[in-house]
Design a protein around this motif. Structure first.
Motif, PDB file in Angstrom:
ATOM      1  N   ALA A 108       0.823  -1.211   0.000  1.00 39.55           N
ATOM      2  CA  ALA A 108       0.000   0.000   0.000  1.00 39.55           C
ATOM      3  C   ALA A 108       0.855   1.259   0.000  1.00 39.55           C
ATOM      4  CB  ALA A 108      -0.934   0.002   1.206  1.00 39.55           C
ATOM      5  N   ASP A 109       2.051   1.193   0.601  1.00 39.27           N
ATOM      6  CA  ASP A 109       2.929   2.361   0.638  1.00 39.27           C
ATOM      7  C   ASP A 109       3.409   2.764  -0.746  1.00 39.27           C
ATOM      8  OD1 ASP A 109       3.101   2.979   3.462  1.00 39.27           O
ATOM      9  OD2 ASP A 109       4.225   1.109   3.697  1.00 39.27           O
ATOM     10  N   VAL A 110       3.588   1.809  -1.650  1.00 40.84           N
ATOM     11  CA  VAL A 110       4.074   2.128  -2.991  1.00 40.84           C
ATOM     12  C   VAL A 110       2.946   2.227  -4.007  1.00 40.84           C
ATOM     13  CG1 VAL A 110       6.378   1.201  -2.587  1.00 40.84           C
ATOM     14  CG2 VAL A 110       4.603  -0.318  -3.472  1.00 40.84           C
ATOM     15  N   GLY A 111       1.720   1.916  -3.578  1.00 34.86           N
ATOM     16  CA  GLY A 111       0.556   2.228  -4.393  1.00 34.86           C
ATOM     17  C   GLY A 111       0.182   1.253  -5.491  1.00 34.86           C
ATOM     18  N   LEU A 112       0.814   0.071  -5.549  1.00 34.56           N
ATOM     19  CA  LEU A 112       0.467  -0.865  -6.632  1.00 34.56           C
ATOM     20  C   LEU A 112      -0.959  -1.400  -6.519  1.00 34.56           C
ATOM     21  CD1 LEU A 112       2.021  -1.985  -9.145  1.00 34.56           C
ATOM     22  CD2 LEU A 112       3.406  -0.683  -7.540  1.00 34.56           C
ATOM     23  N   PRO A 113      -1.415  -1.850  -5.353  1.00 38.34           N
ATOM     24  CA  PRO A 113      -2.822  -2.294  -5.286  1.00 38.34           C
ATOM     25  C   PRO A 113      -3.802  -1.188  -5.649  1.00 38.34           C
ATOM     26  CG  PRO A 113      -1.600  -3.063  -3.364  1.00 38.34           C
ATOM     27  CD  PRO A 113      -0.704  -2.084  -4.077  1.00 38.34           C
ATOM     28  N   GLN A 114      -3.508   0.034  -5.183  1.00 42.73           N
ATOM     29  CA  GLN A 114      -4.382   1.164  -5.509  1.00 42.73           C
ATOM     30  C   GLN A 114      -4.338   1.463  -7.009  1.00 42.73           C
ATOM     31  OE1 GLN A 114      -2.022   0.940  -3.103  1.00 42.73           O
ATOM     32  NE2 GLN A 114      -2.348   2.469  -1.499  1.00 42.73           N
ATOM     33  N   GLN A 115      -3.176   1.263  -7.617  1.00 43.16           N
ATOM     34  CA  GLN A 115      -3.060   1.516  -9.054  1.00 43.16           C
ATOM     35  C   GLN A 115      -3.882   0.507  -9.850  1.00 43.16           C
ATOM     36  OE1 GLN A 115       0.946   1.343 -10.896  1.00 43.16           O
ATOM     37  NE2 GLN A 115       0.503   3.403 -11.637  1.00 43.16           N
ATOM     38  N   GLY A 116      -3.878  -0.731  -9.381  1.00 38.52           N
ATOM     39  CA  GLY A 116      -4.711  -1.741 -10.035  1.00 38.52           C
ATOM     40  C   GLY A 116      -6.187  -1.404  -9.944  1.00 38.52           C
ATOM     41  N   ASP A 117      -6.616  -0.955  -8.762  1.00 38.16           N
ATOM     42  CA  ASP A 117      -8.020  -0.563  -8.581  1.00 38.16           C
ATOM     43  C   ASP A 117      -8.357   0.657  -9.436  1.00 38.16           C
ATOM     44  OD1 ASP A 117      -8.368  -2.599  -6.771  1.00 38.16           O
ATOM     45  OD2 ASP A 117      -8.092  -1.333  -5.005  1.00 38.16           O
ATOM     46  N   LEU A 118      -7.435   1.620  -9.490  1.00 35.71           N
ATOM     47  CA  LEU A 118      -7.691   2.820 -10.277  1.00 35.71           C
ATOM     48  C   LEU A 118      -7.767   2.487 -11.761  1.00 35.71           C
ATOM     49  CD1 LEU A 118      -8.100   5.869 -10.238  1.00 35.71           C
ATOM     50  CD2 LEU A 118      -5.616   6.149 -10.378  1.00 35.71           C
ATOM     51  N   PHE A 119      -6.931   1.573 -12.220  1.00 40.58           N
ATOM     52  CA  PHE A 119      -7.001   1.129 -13.619  1.00 40.58           C
ATOM     53  C   PHE A 119      -8.411   0.623 -13.931  1.00 40.58           C
ATOM     54  CE2 PHE A 119      -6.929  -2.409 -16.611  1.00 40.58           C
ATOM     55  CZ  PHE A 119      -6.333  -1.830 -17.721  1.00 40.58           C
ATOM     56  N   ASN A 120      -8.962  -0.180 -13.030  1.00 44.11           N
ATOM     57  CA  ASN A 120     -10.314  -0.703 -13.248  1.00 44.11           C
ATOM     58  C   ASN A 120     -11.337   0.420 -13.321  1.00 44.11           C
ATOM     59  OD1 ASN A 120      -9.216  -3.270 -13.093  1.00 44.11           O
ATOM     60  ND2 ASN A 120      -9.751  -3.560 -10.938  1.00 44.11           N
ATOM     61  N   ARG A 121     -11.259   1.372 -12.389  1.00 48.26           N
ATOM     62  CA  ARG A 121     -12.216   2.478 -12.350  1.00 48.26           C
ATOM     63  C   ARG A 121     -12.126   3.335 -13.611  1.00 48.26           C
ATOM     64  NH1 ARG A 121     -14.294   4.264  -7.279  1.00 48.26           N
ATOM     65  NH2 ARG A 121     -13.699   2.953  -5.523  1.00 48.26           N
ATOM     66  N   LEU A 122     -10.893   3.667 -14.005  1.00 43.40           N
ATOM     67  CA  LEU A 122     -10.712   4.530 -15.168  1.00 43.40           C
ATOM     68  C   LEU A 122     -11.132   3.831 -16.456  1.00 43.40           C
ATOM     69  CD1 LEU A 122      -7.235   6.132 -14.321  1.00 43.40           C
ATOM     70  CD2 LEU A 122      -9.504   7.153 -14.031  1.00 43.40           C
ATOM     71  N   THR A 123     -10.919   2.518 -16.515  1.00 47.06           N
ATOM     72  CA  THR A 123     -11.321   1.766 -17.702  1.00 47.06           C
ATOM     73  C   THR A 123     -12.838   1.730 -17.822  1.00 47.06           C
ATOM     74  OG1 THR A 123      -9.326   0.371 -17.572  1.00 47.06           O
ATOM     75  CG2 THR A 123     -11.170  -0.464 -18.865  1.00 47.06           C
ATOM     76  N   VAL A 124     -13.511   1.468 -16.723  1.00 43.91           N
ATOM     77  CA  VAL A 124     -14.978   1.385 -16.726  1.00 43.91           C
ATOM     78  C   VAL A 124     -15.595   2.722 -17.103  1.00 43.91           C
ATOM     79  CG1 VAL A 124     -16.997   1.122 -15.233  1.00 43.91           C
ATOM     80  CG2 VAL A 124     -15.130  -0.534 -15.110  1.00 43.91           C
ATOM     81  N   THR A 125     -15.003   3.817 -16.628  1.00 42.41           N
ATOM     82  CA  THR A 125     -15.565   5.146 -16.896  1.00 42.41           C
ATOM     83  C   THR A 125     -15.058   5.743 -18.210  1.00 42.41           C
ATOM     84  OG1 THR A 125     -13.788   6.174 -15.593  1.00 42.41           O
ATOM     85  CG2 THR A 125     -15.844   5.647 -14.450  1.00 42.41           C
ATOM     86  N   GLY A 126     -14.203   5.032 -18.925  1.00 44.56           N
ATOM     87  CA  GLY A 126     -13.692   5.531 -20.204  1.00 44.56           C
ATOM     88  C   GLY A 126     -12.759   6.717 -20.066  1.00 44.56           C
ATOM     89  N   SER A 127     -12.107   6.848 -18.910  1.00 43.57           N
ATOM     90  CA  SER A 127     -11.251   8.012 -18.671  1.00 43.57           C
ATOM     91  C   SER A 127      -9.766   7.660 -18.537  1.00 43.57           C
ATOM     92  CB  SER A 127     -11.728   8.758 -17.414  1.00 43.57           C
ATOM     93  OG  SER A 127     -11.886   7.880 -16.328  1.00 43.57           O
ATOM     94  N   LEU A 128      -9.393   6.463 -18.991  1.00 41.30           N
ATOM     95  CA  LEU A 128      -7.980   6.088 -19.024  1.00 41.30           C
ATOM     96  C   LEU A 128      -7.433   6.392 -20.407  1.00 41.30           C
ATOM     97  CD1 LEU A 128      -5.483   4.761 -17.761  1.00 41.30           C
ATOM     98  CD2 LEU A 128      -6.334   2.566 -18.596  1.00 41.30           C
ATOM     99  N   THR A 129      -6.466   7.304 -20.473  1.00 38.16           N
ATOM    100  CA  THR A 129      -5.885   7.697 -21.757  1.00 38.16           C
ATOM    101  C   THR A 129      -4.777   6.759 -22.189  1.00 38.16           C
ATOM    102  OG1 THR A 129      -6.420  10.012 -21.348  1.00 38.16           O
ATOM    103  CG2 THR A 129      -4.725   9.569 -22.998  1.00 38.16           C
ATOM    104  N   ALA A 130      -3.910   6.369 -21.261  1.00 39.28           N
ATOM    105  CA  ALA A 130      -2.789   5.509 -21.620  1.00 39.28           C
ATOM    106  C   ALA A 130      -2.143   4.930 -20.371  1.00 39.28           C
ATOM    107  CB  ALA A 130      -1.738   6.289 -22.416  1.00 39.28           C
ATOM    108  N   VAL A 131      -1.446   3.816 -20.567  1.00 38.18           N
ATOM    109  CA  VAL A 131      -0.556   3.244 -19.557  1.00 38.18           C
ATOM    110  C   VAL A 131       0.852   3.315 -20.120  1.00 38.18           C
ATOM    111  CG1 VAL A 131       0.061   1.196 -18.207  1.00 38.18           C
ATOM    112  CG2 VAL A 131      -2.361   1.682 -18.712  1.00 38.18           C
ATOM    113  N   VAL A 132       1.768   3.864 -19.350  1.00 37.93           N
ATOM    114  CA  VAL A 132       3.160   4.006 -19.782  1.00 37.93           C
ATOM    115  C   VAL A 132       4.047   3.223 -18.821  1.00 37.93           C
ATOM    116  CG1 VAL A 132       5.085   5.603 -20.114  1.00 37.93           C
ATOM    117  CG2 VAL A 132       2.785   6.261 -20.832  1.00 37.93           C
ATOM    118  N   ASP A 133       4.849   2.319 -19.365  1.00 40.44           N
ATOM    119  CA  ASP A 133       5.787   1.566 -18.547  1.00 40.44           C
ATOM    120  C   ASP A 133       7.131   2.282 -18.530  1.00 40.44           C
ATOM    121  OD1 ASP A 133       6.783  -0.867 -17.127  1.00 40.44           O
ATOM    122  OD2 ASP A 133       8.034  -0.998 -18.914  1.00 40.44           O
TER     123      ASP A 133
END
Length: 221
Positions: A108-133
């Motif tokens: 939780a300190d580095v935010g990976l679980p939260q990032q996974g959840d946010l990816f889901n939210r942004l995808t569902v709402t159509g507001s994810l522009t891109a993922v950059v590695d």
């Protein structure tokens, strides 16, 4: 952040919700410069969000550099009206860096679980522009940035590939503790080829983070 700051049409804002996070932090990790961060920013996340949405930054575009774990106790709906880019990085690299500054690190300190959840939210709402590695970006800075700018409906500016070394006026109050490497840089540098060996406590955290990273990597430019 440094890359987009080179664009004359863009303002960058460094982690505006950091102070809010420190006042709502759900973990025991001790952050350096805590008091300086709290003194440098608005601590009320709701007020920060209102500023992000309504303040005139004086340029056509504004890049808010955010950390997913900083969104604690906030309604993420304000993100749905923005162009959202998720920057992902190999968890071993994150933990090796984070562990040098902060003790008792959790996923939780580095935010990976939260990032996974946010990816889901942004995808569902159509507001994810891109993922950059981060790794792919370092392997091909102009190629990845050109594709990212295309997704953002912005013209690619070659000035994004380099910057002057040293601290920047838009750095947050925590820069002395976290930005030593980027302050030495003058642009994107090839990613190190060294093998990262994490201590057992961080290796355990990495086991939690890797499946999330691998899932997001499938969608990266």
């Amino acid at each position: 952040m440094y890359s987009f700051a080179q664009r004359p049409d863009t303002t960058v804002v460094d982690e505006p919700l950091y102070a809010h996070y420190l006042t709502h932090q759900p973990t025991e990790a001790e952050h350096p410069a805590r008091e300086a961060v709290l003194a440098s920013q608005e601590n009320d996340g709701a007020r920060v969000v209102d500023t992000l949405k309504n303040h005139d930054y004086g340029t056509e575009n504004v890049v808010f550099k955010q950390m997913t774990h900083h969104l604690v106790d906030l309604d993420p709906a304000f993100l749905y009206a923005m162009s959202n880019v998720l920057l992902i990085r190999d968890p071993d690299e994150i933990l090796a860096s984070f562990g040098r500054v902060v003790d008792r690190v959790t996923a939780a300190d580095v935010g990976l679980p939260q990032q996974g959840d946010l990816f889901n939210r942004l995808t569902v709402t159509g507001s994810l522009t891109a993922v950059v590695d981060a790794g792919r970006l370092l392997d091909d800075p102009p190629g990845v940035l050109e594709r990212l700018c295309d997704r953002l409906d912005l013209p690619f500016d070659p000035a994004m590939l380099q910057w002057e070394p040293g601290p920047k006026p838009y750095d947050g109050a925590w820069a002395d503790h976290w930005y030593a490497g980027v302050h030495r840089s003058a642009g994107f540098e090839p990613r190190p080829k060294k093998v990262i060996e994490l201590p057992p406590n961080l290796a355990t955290v990495a086991e939690v983070c890797h499946p999330i990273y691998q899932r997001l990597l499938q969608h990266a430019l």
